[in-house]
Design an enzyme around this catalytic site. Structure first.
Site, PDB file in Angstrom:
ATOM      1  CE1 TYR A  56      -3.064  -3.015   0.306  1.00 56.39           C
ATOM      2  CE2 TYR A  56      -3.225  -2.662   2.663  1.00 56.39           C
ATOM      3  CZ  TYR A  56      -3.553  -3.384   1.540  1.00 56.39           C
ATOM      4  OH  TYR A  56      -4.389  -4.468   1.648  1.00 56.39           O
ATOM      5  CG  HIS A 143      -0.841  -8.761   0.165  1.00 54.53           C
ATOM      6  ND1 HIS A 143      -0.393  -7.462   0.095  1.00 54.53           N
ATOM      7  CD2 HIS A 143      -2.173  -8.718  -0.141  1.00 54.53           C
ATOM      8  CE1 HIS A 143      -1.394  -6.669  -0.235  1.00 54.53           C
ATOM      9  NE2 HIS A 143      -2.483  -7.413  -0.385  1.00 54.53           N
TER      10      HIS A 143
END
Length: 337
Positions: A56, A143
């Site tokens: 992010y 992830h």
């Protein structure tokens, strides 16, 4: 804000969690002050579960979350981050290029390197702790291992188990935008939790077929992200996005039907979208990304509002929900058949 625990652990999460992708400059820039105001508003509303990732904003989100949480008592919150992408310096800090190709409006000072090796997972945790400026992370998810299944199951997951056994983390899992591989994690490993984004919403119930029943059977928690399907269920209209792309016309029409139904029952579509996942027993938390204090306030208001049982009953009658999809219960109200 009510809390639940992850799987068979004692790790608490508030039912509404703060997803920190947006304050990693997802799509558009967010200033430091605005990001910290959003985190402050979440804390003031009782939210104590915060989720971030190296991906992010190539580290921006982790740094901001860490800066904020260092001002709060260490044992008063639960923090999750993710592993699978290492961040390598590009030498372009402050000059030339940004990260817009990956969806983040931030300088391209680092590049992502996929790494689901055991060493990569351990380094990822160490790097995250450094960016966060904290001495602990409660939950680590693998992830998006979609294209790295062999390494993820053969190397990354066993390393997560070792780190949990060493007490470096309290809970482990995987986070993805699909349900099939998450089901494999639930059935074939000893994960505590999976983070399923976009696959259990008013418009997409693919997680219901195998993932959620398997999780309930094995005592694995499911945290649901993407309840607005990247925008369509927050503000349905032509041109809205679904799964980060232009929404097809038939889905826009379906979302508008949901919105009309919500209005007939005196609620918002956002409230219904936030409530929906809790119809299933395996769901422990819902993550929502907000980039401002105002967005946090609205999300909390919608999340804590009551969605009447009659709304879900009419949704079935209007064929907006299949008959086998469980819906949330409302204390004191007769539930849909």
């Amino acid at each position: 804000m009510r809390t639940r625990t992850l799987g068979r652990t004692r790790v608490p999460v508030t039912e509404l969690g703060f997803g920190a992708a947006a304050i990693g400059n997802l799509y558009t820039p967010v200033g430091d002050d605005e990001a910290y105001a959003a985190l402050d508003a979440a804390w003031d509303a009782g939210i104590r579960y915060f989720d971030t990732a190296p991906h992010y904003g190539v580290g921006v989100s982790e740094r901001r979350v860490g800066d904020f949480l260092r001002t709060r008592p260490t044992a008063s919150y639960t923090l999750s981050t993710k592993a699978g992408r290492l961040l390598e310096p590009t030498g372009d800090a402050g000059a030339g290029g940004d990260d817009s190709a990956s969806g983040f409006a931030t300088p391209a000072a680092h590049r992502r390197v996929w790494d689901f090796s055991a060493a990569g997972v351990r380094r990822s945790l160490e790097d995250s702790l450094e960016r966060l400026g904290l001495d602990r992370i409660d939950v680590v998810y693998l992830h998006d291992p979609d294209d790295h299944a062999e390494q993820a199951f053969g190397e990354a997951y066993p390393e997560l188990e070792r780190m949990r056994g060493e007490g470096l983390v309290d809970a482990i899992g995987a986070g993805m935008n699909q349900a099939a591989m998450l089901t494999r994690f639930v059935r074939d490993t000893d994960v505590d939790v999976v983070l399923c984004a976009g696959r259990y919403s008013l418009l997409d119930q693919r997680a219901l077929h195998e993932l959620l029943p398997a999780a309930a059977e094995r005592g694995v928690s499911v945290v649901v992200g993407g309840v607005f399907n990247s925008g369509l269920l927050a503000d349905p209209k032509p041109g809205a996005t679904f799964d980060y792309a232009l929404a097809p016309a038939d889905l826009v029409e379906r979302a508008l039907s949901w919105q009309a139904l919500a209005e007939r029952h005196g609620i918002t579509l956002r409230a219904a979208a936030l409530a929906f996942p809790y119809g299933h027993e395996a769901v422990t938390g819902v993550l929502v990304g907000n980039r401002s204090a105002a967005e946090v306030t609205d999300t909390v208001e919608q999340f804590t509002s009551t969605v009447p049982a009659a709304f879900w009953q009419e949704a079935r009658e209007e064929n907006l929900l299949p008959p086998d999809v469980p819906t949330p219960t409302v204390p004191g109200e007769e539930q849909p058949a």
